[in-house]
Design an enzyme around this catalytic site. Sequence first.
Site, PDB file in Angstrom:
ATOM      1  N   ARG A 212       0.852  -1.202   0.000  1.00  0.00           N
ATOM      2  CA  ARG A 212       0.000   0.000   0.000  1.00  0.00           C
ATOM      3  C   ARG A 212       0.885   1.248   0.000  1.00  0.00           C
ATOM      4  O   ARG A 212       0.633   2.213  -0.724  1.00  0.00           O
ATOM      5  CB  ARG A 212      -0.907   0.027   1.244  1.00  0.00           C
ATOM      6  CG  ARG A 212      -2.128  -0.846   1.150  1.00  0.00           C
ATOM      7  CD  ARG A 212      -3.082  -0.617   2.331  1.00  0.00           C
ATOM      8  NE  ARG A 212      -2.628  -1.229   3.574  1.00  0.00           N
ATOM      9  CZ  ARG A 212      -2.854  -2.492   3.925  1.00  0.00           C
ATOM     10  NH1 ARG A 212      -3.537  -3.292   3.133  1.00  0.00           N
ATOM     11  NH2 ARG A 212      -2.415  -2.974   5.069  1.00  0.00           N
ATOM     12  N   PHE A 228     -10.541  -7.117  -6.508  1.00  0.00           N
ATOM     13  CA  PHE A 228     -10.490  -7.897  -5.264  1.00  0.00           C
ATOM     14  C   PHE A 228     -10.130  -6.922  -4.135  1.00  0.00           C
ATOM     15  O   PHE A 228      -9.154  -7.105  -3.398  1.00  0.00           O
ATOM     16  CB  PHE A 228      -9.456  -9.032  -5.351  1.00  0.00           C
ATOM     17  CG  PHE A 228      -9.612  -9.917  -6.563  1.00  0.00           C
ATOM     18  CD1 PHE A 228     -10.430 -11.033  -6.503  1.00  0.00           C
ATOM     19  CD2 PHE A 228      -8.980  -9.613  -7.762  1.00  0.00           C
ATOM     20  CE1 PHE A 228     -10.579 -11.853  -7.622  1.00  0.00           C
ATOM     21  CE2 PHE A 228      -9.125 -10.420  -8.880  1.00  0.00           C
ATOM     22  CZ  PHE A 228      -9.913 -11.542  -8.812  1.00  0.00           C
ATOM     23  N   ASP A 250     -15.358  -6.075  -5.733  1.00  0.00           N
ATOM     24  CA  ASP A 250     -15.243  -7.257  -4.871  1.00  0.00           C
ATOM     25  C   ASP A 250     -16.540  -8.045  -5.012  1.00  0.00           C
ATOM     26  O   ASP A 250     -17.590  -7.481  -5.285  1.00  0.00           O
ATOM     27  CB  ASP A 250     -15.012  -6.854  -3.404  1.00  0.00           C
ATOM     28  CG  ASP A 250     -14.428  -7.999  -2.582  1.00  0.00           C
ATOM     29  OD1 ASP A 250     -13.202  -8.002  -2.333  1.00  0.00           O
ATOM     30  OD2 ASP A 250     -15.191  -8.916  -2.206  1.00  0.00           O
ATOM     31  N   ALA A 280     -14.718 -10.407 -10.333  1.00  0.00           N
ATOM     32  CA  ALA A 280     -13.708  -9.501 -10.909  1.00  0.00           C
ATOM     33  C   ALA A 280     -13.325  -9.918 -12.329  1.00  0.00           C
ATOM     34  O   ALA A 280     -13.060  -9.061 -13.174  1.00  0.00           O
ATOM     35  CB  ALA A 280     -12.475  -9.467 -10.015  1.00  0.00           C
ATOM     36  N   ASP A 300      -5.484  -8.409  -6.682  1.00  0.00           N
ATOM     37  CA  ASP A 300      -5.095  -9.085  -5.429  1.00  0.00           C
ATOM     38  C   ASP A 300      -6.111 -10.179  -5.089  1.00  0.00           C
ATOM     39  O   ASP A 300      -6.846 -10.065  -4.107  1.00  0.00           O
ATOM     40  CB  ASP A 300      -4.993  -8.050  -4.295  1.00  0.00           C
ATOM     41  CG  ASP A 300      -4.477  -8.670  -3.005  1.00  0.00           C
ATOM     42  OD1 ASP A 300      -3.913  -9.779  -3.044  1.00  0.00           O
ATOM     43  OD2 ASP A 300      -4.638  -8.030  -1.946  1.00  0.00           O
ATOM     44  N   CYS A 340      -1.050 -14.906  -3.507  1.00  0.00           N
ATOM     45  CA  CYS A 340      -0.843 -15.396  -2.145  1.00  0.00           C
ATOM     46  C   CYS A 340      -0.985 -16.918  -2.099  1.00  0.00           C
ATOM     47  O   CYS A 340      -1.241 -17.489  -1.047  1.00  0.00           O
ATOM     48  CB  CYS A 340      -1.780 -14.702  -1.160  1.00  0.00           C
ATOM     49  SG  CYS A 340      -3.504 -14.860  -1.559  1.00  0.00           S
TER      50      CYS A 340
HETATM   51  N1  SAH Z   1      -6.635  -6.288  -1.688  1.00  0.00           N
HETATM   52  C1  SAH Z   1      -7.288  -6.515  -0.411  1.00  0.00           C
HETATM   53  C2  SAH Z   1      -7.343  -7.965  -0.038  1.00  0.00           C
HETATM   54  C3  SAH Z   1      -7.992  -8.871  -1.059  1.00  0.00           C
HETATM   55  S1  SAH Z   1      -8.522 -10.370  -0.396  1.00  0.00           S
HETATM   56  C4  SAH Z   1      -6.604  -5.668   0.660  1.00  0.00           C
HETATM   57  O1  SAH Z   1      -5.456  -5.275   0.464  1.00  0.00           O
HETATM   58  O2  SAH Z   1      -7.227  -5.412   1.695  1.00  0.00           O
HETATM   59  C5  SAH Z   1      -9.423 -11.062  -1.684  1.00  0.00           C
HETATM   60  C6  SAH Z   1     -10.786 -10.446  -1.895  1.00  0.00           C
HETATM   61  O3  SAH Z   1     -11.295 -10.985  -3.106  1.00  0.00           O
HETATM   62  C7  SAH Z   1     -11.821 -10.759  -0.832  1.00  0.00           C
HETATM   63  O4  SAH Z   1     -12.355  -9.560  -0.350  1.00  0.00           O
HETATM   64  C8  SAH Z   1     -12.922 -11.562  -1.550  1.00  0.00           C
HETATM   65  O5  SAH Z   1     -14.234 -11.178  -1.155  1.00  0.00           O
HETATM   66  C9  SAH Z   1     -12.700 -11.156  -2.985  1.00  0.00           C
HETATM   67  N2  SAH Z   1     -13.033 -12.137  -4.025  1.00  0.00           N
HETATM   68  C10 SAH Z   1     -12.824 -13.475  -4.050  1.00  0.00           C
HETATM   69  N3  SAH Z   1     -13.153 -13.993  -5.241  1.00  0.00           N
HETATM   70  C11 SAH Z   1     -13.593 -12.955  -6.014  1.00  0.00           C
HETATM   71  C12 SAH Z   1     -14.050 -12.830  -7.349  1.00  0.00           C
HETATM   72  N4  SAH Z   1     -14.141 -13.892  -8.154  1.00  0.00           N
HETATM   73  N5  SAH Z   1     -14.387 -11.602  -7.796  1.00  0.00           N
HETATM   74  C13 SAH Z   1     -14.303 -10.517  -6.999  1.00  0.00           C
HETATM   75  N6  SAH Z   1     -13.864 -10.573  -5.724  1.00  0.00           N
HETATM   76  C14 SAH Z   1     -13.517 -11.778  -5.236  1.00  0.00           C
END
Ligand code: SAH
Length: 398
Positions: A212, A228, A250, A280, A300, A340
């Site tokens: 960040r 995400f 998200d 996404a 992410d 991750c």
């Molecule tokens: N970038 C964020 C963390 C992401 S965690 C940060 O820094 O705080 C991954 C996220 O992806 C979660 O919030 C989950 O709800 C979302 N997610 C999982 N699969 C998804 C999809 N297919 N499309 C959109 N969001 C998704």
Amino acid sequence: MNPPSLSLKAHREEAVVRGHPWIFSGALQAPVPSLTAGSIVDVYDVDDHFLGRGYYHPDTDIAIRILTHDPEEAIDAAFFARRIRAALALRSPIIGTETDCYRLINAEGDFLPGVIVDRYAETLVVQISTAGMDRLQTELIMALVNVARPQGIVMRNDVSVRAREGLPRERARIAWGQASPLVEVHEQGMRFMVDVMNGQKTGFFLDQRDKRAALRKYAPGKRVLNAFSYTGGFGIAALLAGAEQVTSIDQSAPIIAQAREQFAINGFDPDAHVFAVGDAFAYLEEQANAGTQYDIVVLDPPAFSKTQHQRPQALRAYRRLNGLGLRVLAPGGLLVTCSCSGSVTLADFQSAIVEAAVQHGRALQSAEIFTHGLDHPTLMAMSESGYLKVLFCRNGSA
Ligand code: SAH
């Protein structure tokens, strides 16, 4: 009184001597005494040299996790206090100055296998994943109270990995003191409300703190897509640095509602930005087909693979996702792409991104590469303990 002793077979001590804390059941000499899950044991090599003291599980592949290499060190509250003090010292460059939220204990990486502890201002969130650490939780909590001096400790023993150790999946609960379910934290001028009882992980993605921060220098005047997004972390960092506009996507409606609130408490009008609930992949495809372009695209996603077996499908998913990301990335723009998945190495991830770039006729320049921040230390002797890879790449084919 010393704990029961177990001996390794010949030539099986090398990894432990190098500092790897795991001993697999196949390395133990028969007969292994009958001990309950979580018993403290002393480990010796075939020539009866002391190797370490740890906790034992009779039914898991990892039979022993080493806690100390010192035969004189008892595993008590004082042991935990020493480990916590060392963990605080490692994190001193960021505590207070940069942030009031950070990972305080990163399991094996802080020589405390089976437990993570995250600090959110005055609240600590503890997650225990092994039977051995579960048996030590009274000593752990006592030491956390004395050394870290929180107002409250929340237990988030709600993770499915506990089942492997025969541990129940518990509801989130306050284990000590007082804690509010929604905790306000501060990181480099940002404010976040963290849902410590129900939020993902322990409530917040502490592991992206340094990313960040790194994003900020690229952000002034830019249009950012945060895919995400969870509760909006990358987007808020970009806005504070002067980004023009942020789109957050998200799949979860309640999470997007929290992201909107998060924008507001940081002084940004959520209505001046775009928030989308949905998949996404589908969203990126729609935007690409509509010809929408962003200067910065952050990807992410959650882990696409947890095991080696799922690795090929994870790599396909990274290729597809990053291909979509590149289609909406303006010439000269910045792709911030994260993985991750523990079973995907940095080299694997990098080649998946290159394949996506080739497929879409892009030449990417690697600007910066990150793994975990200093509050997520890993053991040098334990290469499998890192999971996060984050590449900042410039879309060079302008
Ligand atoms: N970038 C964020 C963390 C992401 S965690 C940060 O820094 O705080 C991954 C996220 O992806 C979660 O919030 C989950 O709800 C979302 N997610 C999982 N699969 C998804 C999809 N297919 N499309 C959109 N969001 C998704």
